[in-house]
Write a protein that holds these residues in place. Structure first.
Motif, PDB file in Angstrom:
ATOM      1  N   LEU A  30     -10.603   9.141  -6.409  1.00 27.70           N
ATOM      2  CA  LEU A  30     -10.112   9.123  -5.030  1.00 27.70           C
ATOM      3  C   LEU A  30      -9.141   7.961  -4.854  1.00 27.70           C
ATOM      4  CD1 LEU A  30     -13.485   9.701  -3.152  1.00 27.70           C
ATOM      5  CD2 LEU A  30     -11.567  11.309  -3.265  1.00 27.70           C
ATOM      6  N   GLN A  31      -8.194   8.135  -3.951  1.00 25.86           N
ATOM      7  CA  GLN A  31      -7.280   7.040  -3.644  1.00 25.86           C
ATOM      8  C   GLN A  31      -8.066   5.941  -2.934  1.00 25.86           C
ATOM      9  OE1 GLN A  31      -3.608   8.452  -2.115  1.00 25.86           O
ATOM     10  NE2 GLN A  31      -2.721   6.422  -1.968  1.00 25.86           N
ATOM     11  N   VAL A  32      -7.782   4.696  -3.286  1.00 27.56           N
ATOM     12  CA  VAL A  32      -8.459   3.548  -2.691  1.00 27.56           C
ATOM     13  C   VAL A  32      -7.412   2.697  -1.983  1.00 27.56           C
ATOM     14  CG1 VAL A  32      -9.818   1.466  -3.140  1.00 27.56           C
ATOM     15  CG2 VAL A  32     -10.252   3.550  -4.472  1.00 27.56           C
ATOM     16  N   PHE A  33      -7.650   2.448  -0.701  1.00 29.59           N
ATOM     17  CA  PHE A  33      -6.761   1.596   0.087  1.00 29.59           C
ATOM     18  C   PHE A  33      -7.438   0.248   0.296  1.00 29.59           C
ATOM     19  CE2 PHE A  33      -5.673   5.952   1.134  1.00 29.59           C
ATOM     20  CZ  PHE A  33      -4.295   5.940   0.965  1.00 29.59           C
ATOM     21  N   GLU A  34      -6.641  -0.808   0.250  1.00 35.43           N
ATOM     22  CA  GLU A  34      -7.177  -2.166   0.364  1.00 35.43           C
ATOM     23  C   GLU A  34      -6.801  -2.757   1.719  1.00 35.43           C
ATOM     24  OE1 GLU A  34      -5.177  -3.763  -2.997  1.00 35.43           O
ATOM     25  OE2 GLU A  34      -6.446  -2.670  -4.416  1.00 35.43           O
ATOM     26  N   VAL A  35      -7.758  -3.477   2.308  1.00 31.98           N
ATOM     27  CA  VAL A  35      -7.549  -4.130   3.604  1.00 31.98           C
ATOM     28  C   VAL A  35      -7.892  -5.607   3.457  1.00 31.98           C
ATOM     29  CG1 VAL A  35      -8.405  -4.271   5.989  1.00 31.98           C
ATOM     30  CG2 VAL A  35      -8.066  -2.036   4.918  1.00 31.98           C
ATOM     31  N   ARG A  48      -9.672   9.526  11.005  1.00 25.37           N
ATOM     32  CA  ARG A  48      -8.359   9.210  11.543  1.00 25.37           C
ATOM     33  C   ARG A  48      -8.237   9.614  13.009  1.00 25.37           C
ATOM     34  NH1 ARG A  48      -3.702  10.031   7.542  1.00 25.37           N
ATOM     35  NH2 ARG A  48      -2.076   8.812   8.512  1.00 25.37           N
ATOM     36  N   MET A  49      -8.796  10.758  13.368  1.00 26.18           N
ATOM     37  CA  MET A  49      -8.623  11.261  14.733  1.00 26.18           C
ATOM     38  C   MET A  49      -9.258  10.321  15.759  1.00 26.18           C
ATOM     39  SD  MET A  49      -9.462  15.025  16.265  1.00 26.18           S
ATOM     40  CE  MET A  49     -11.220  14.856  16.182  1.00 26.18           C
ATOM     41  N   LEU A  50     -10.486   9.888  15.506  1.00 31.83           N
ATOM     42  CA  LEU A  50     -11.173   9.021  16.463  1.00 31.83           C
ATOM     43  C   LEU A  50     -10.814   7.545  16.286  1.00 31.83           C
ATOM     44  CD1 LEU A  50     -14.721  10.631  16.399  1.00 31.83           C
ATOM     45  CD2 LEU A  50     -12.901  10.962  18.086  1.00 31.83           C
ATOM     46  N   ARG A  51     -10.279   7.207  15.099  1.00 31.66           N
ATOM     47  CA  ARG A  51      -9.924   5.823  14.778  1.00 31.66           C
ATOM     48  C   ARG A  51     -11.088   4.862  14.999  1.00 31.66           C
ATOM     49  NH1 ARG A  51      -4.436   5.527  13.400  1.00 31.66           N
ATOM     50  NH2 ARG A  51      -3.212   7.168  14.332  1.00 31.66           N
ATOM     51  N   SER A  52     -12.275   5.345  14.651  1.00 31.00           N
ATOM     52  CA  SER A  52     -13.456   4.501  14.776  1.00 31.00           C
ATOM     53  C   SER A  52     -14.298   4.653  13.521  1.00 31.00           C
ATOM     54  CB  SER A  52     -14.266   4.882  16.013  1.00 31.00           C
ATOM     55  OG  SER A  52     -14.801   6.175  15.857  1.00 31.00           O
ATOM     56  N   ALA A  53     -15.196   3.688  13.331  1.00 31.15           N
ATOM     57  CA  ALA A  53     -16.051   3.686  12.150  1.00 31.15           C
ATOM     58  C   ALA A  53     -17.508   3.594  12.579  1.00 31.15           C
ATOM     59  CB  ALA A  53     -15.687   2.509  11.256  1.00 31.15           C
ATOM     60  N   THR A  54     -18.375   4.133  11.728  1.00 31.64           N
ATOM     61  CA  THR A  54     -19.810   4.107  11.966  1.00 31.64           C
ATOM     62  C   THR A  54     -20.483   3.432  10.768  1.00 31.64           C
ATOM     63  OG1 THR A  54     -19.616   6.205  13.138  1.00 31.64           O
ATOM     64  CG2 THR A  54     -21.823   5.563  12.422  1.00 31.64           C
ATOM     65  N   LEU A 114     -12.762  -0.879   8.150  1.00 34.32           N
ATOM     66  CA  LEU A 114     -12.286   0.496   8.301  1.00 34.32           C
ATOM     67  C   LEU A 114     -11.531   0.675   9.613  1.00 34.32           C
ATOM     68  CD1 LEU A 114     -11.992   3.302   7.223  1.00 34.32           C
ATOM     69  CD2 LEU A 114     -14.331   3.806   7.992  1.00 34.32           C
ATOM     70  N   GLU A 115     -12.019   0.084  10.694  1.00 28.83           N
ATOM     71  CA  GLU A 115     -11.310   0.228  11.973  1.00 28.83           C
ATOM     72  C   GLU A 115      -9.951  -0.456  11.926  1.00 28.83           C
ATOM     73  OE1 GLU A 115     -14.256  -0.896  14.900  1.00 28.83           O
ATOM     74  OE2 GLU A 115     -15.127   1.129  14.843  1.00 28.83           O
ATOM     75  N   GLN A 116      -9.856  -1.582  11.229  1.00 29.41           N
ATOM     76  CA  GLN A 116      -8.558  -2.241  11.064  1.00 29.41           C
ATOM     77  C   GLN A 116      -7.605  -1.313  10.303  1.00 29.41           C
ATOM     78  OE1 GLN A 116      -8.723  -6.187   9.316  1.00 29.41           O
ATOM     79  NE2 GLN A 116      -6.654  -5.977   8.534  1.00 29.41           N
ATOM     80  N   PHE A 117      -8.101  -0.684   9.251  1.00 22.88           N
ATOM     81  CA  PHE A 117      -7.308   0.261   8.472  1.00 22.88           C
ATOM     82  C   PHE A 117      -6.855   1.436   9.346  1.00 22.88           C
ATOM     83  CE2 PHE A 117      -7.400   4.265   6.036  1.00 22.88           C
ATOM     84  CZ  PHE A 117      -6.389   4.017   5.117  1.00 22.88           C
ATOM     85  N   LEU A 118      -7.800   2.013  10.097  1.00 20.74           N
ATOM     86  CA  LEU A 118      -7.476   3.179  10.930  1.00 20.74           C
ATOM     87  C   LEU A 118      -6.479   2.845  12.039  1.00 20.74           C
ATOM     88  CD1 LEU A 118     -11.084   4.654  11.201  1.00 20.74           C
ATOM     89  CD2 LEU A 118      -9.173   5.645   9.926  1.00 20.74           C
ATOM     90  N   ARG A 119      -6.589   1.653  12.610  1.00 27.50           N
ATOM     91  CA  ARG A 119      -5.639   1.229  13.673  1.00 27.50           C
ATOM     92  C   ARG A 119      -4.220   1.146  13.175  1.00 27.50           C
ATOM     93  NH1 ARG A 119      -9.597  -2.521  15.155  1.00 27.50           N
ATOM     94  NH2 ARG A 119      -8.519  -4.168  14.002  1.00 27.50           N
ATOM     95  N   ASN A 120      -4.058   0.876  11.893  1.00 23.60           N
ATOM     96  CA  ASN A 120      -2.719   0.713  11.322  1.00 23.60           C
ATOM     97  C   ASN A 120      -2.108   2.013  10.793  1.00 23.60           C
ATOM     98  OD1 ASN A 120      -2.311  -2.108  11.752  1.00 23.60           O
ATOM     99  ND2 ASN A 120      -3.872  -2.483  10.213  1.00 23.60           N
ATOM    100  N   LEU A 121      -2.841   3.113  10.921  1.00 24.85           N
ATOM    101  CA  LEU A 121      -2.288   4.404  10.507  1.00 24.85           C
ATOM    102  C   LEU A 121      -1.330   4.923  11.571  1.00 24.85           C
ATOM    103  CD1 LEU A 121      -5.425   6.246   9.065  1.00 24.85           C
ATOM    104  CD2 LEU A 121      -3.594   5.118   7.800  1.00 24.85           C
ATOM    105  N   GLN A 177       0.832  -1.199   0.000  1.00 26.18           N
ATOM    106  CA  GLN A 177       0.000   0.000   0.000  1.00 26.18           C
ATOM    107  C   GLN A 177       0.870   1.253   0.000  1.00 26.18           C
ATOM    108  OE1 GLN A 177      -3.243   0.259  -0.119  1.00 26.18           O
ATOM    109  NE2 GLN A 177      -4.048  -1.674   0.588  1.00 26.18           N
ATOM    110  N   PRO A 178       0.426   2.262  -0.724  1.00 31.52           N
ATOM    111  CA  PRO A 178       1.121   3.548  -0.606  1.00 31.52           C
ATOM    112  C   PRO A 178       0.846   4.117   0.794  1.00 31.52           C
ATOM    113  CG  PRO A 178      -0.863   3.771  -1.934  1.00 31.52           C
ATOM    114  CD  PRO A 178      -0.699   2.300  -1.626  1.00 31.52           C
ATOM    115  N   ALA A 179       1.738   4.953   1.255  1.00 31.26           N
ATOM    116  CA  ALA A 179       1.532   5.581   2.555  1.00 31.26           C
ATOM    117  C   ALA A 179       0.262   6.438   2.504  1.00 31.26           C
ATOM    118  CB  ALA A 179       2.730   6.457   2.907  1.00 31.26           C
ATOM    119  N   VAL A 180      -0.417   6.501   3.620  1.00 30.07           N
ATOM    120  CA  VAL A 180      -1.628   7.314   3.707  1.00 30.07           C
ATOM    121  C   VAL A 180      -1.202   8.722   4.117  1.00 30.07           C
ATOM    122  CG1 VAL A 180      -3.876   7.584   4.809  1.00 30.07           C
ATOM    123  CG2 VAL A 180      -2.962   5.287   4.405  1.00 30.07           C
ATOM    124  N   PRO A 181      -1.410   9.713   3.254  1.00 34.26           N
ATOM    125  CA  PRO A 181      -1.006  11.077   3.599  1.00 34.26           C
ATOM    126  C   PRO A 181      -1.648  11.547   4.903  1.00 34.26           C
ATOM    127  CG  PRO A 181      -1.623  10.935   1.281  1.00 34.26           C
ATOM    128  CD  PRO A 181      -2.022   9.633   1.920  1.00 34.26           C
TER     129      PRO A 181
END
Length: 139
Positions: A100-105, A34-40, A131-138, A7-11
């Protein structure tokens, strides 16, 4: 090793994300930041083909995400299968249609986890897990 590309780095300025758990008939949707690192969870898209992209476009317009996140399923041993290729194609279509940039999990077991957690809408709950897995890894 999973077959996921590097994956490319997430800006750092990417703060809001819209995630999808792609399925042939239903696509789970979640929003998060990103700030809350949670998903709804959001309402699952019950459409196929171009009708699916009309609804995706509505969600993007509503949420104005900085980037998109998709779950890519693999066999337990990391091997790809038919749905792996379908999800990757969906990601390419999202990039092409919305710019838009697309990130894969790697989303192995996300639906199982959602169902085990008692989710009323397993697709939306799975999108949250992705999404929460993605956010945790940022960073």
């Amino acid at each position: 090793m999973t077959g996921l590309p590097v994956q490319p780095a997430v800006p750092a300025h990417f703060q809001t994300f819209l995630a999808f758990d792609f399925g042939l008939k239903r696509t789970g949707v979640a929003t998060g930041n990103r700030m809350l690192r949670s998903a709804t969870p959001q309402a699952t898209i019950m459409a196929e083909g171009d009708a699916r992209f009309v609804q995706v476009a509505q969600r993007i317009k509503e949420w104005q995400p900085d980037a998109l996140v998709i779950g890519v399923p693999y066999h337990p041993d990391g091997a790809s299968h038919e749905n792996t290729e379908r999800a990757l194609k969906f990601g390419r279509q999202l990039r092409g249609r919305f710019g838009l940039q697309v990130f894969e999990v790697d989303e192995r077991y996300s639906t199982t986890e959602a169902i085990a957690g008692g989710a009323k809408d397993a697709d939306a709950a799975s999108a949250c897990i992705i999404l929460e897995q993605f956010l945790r890894n940022l960073p």
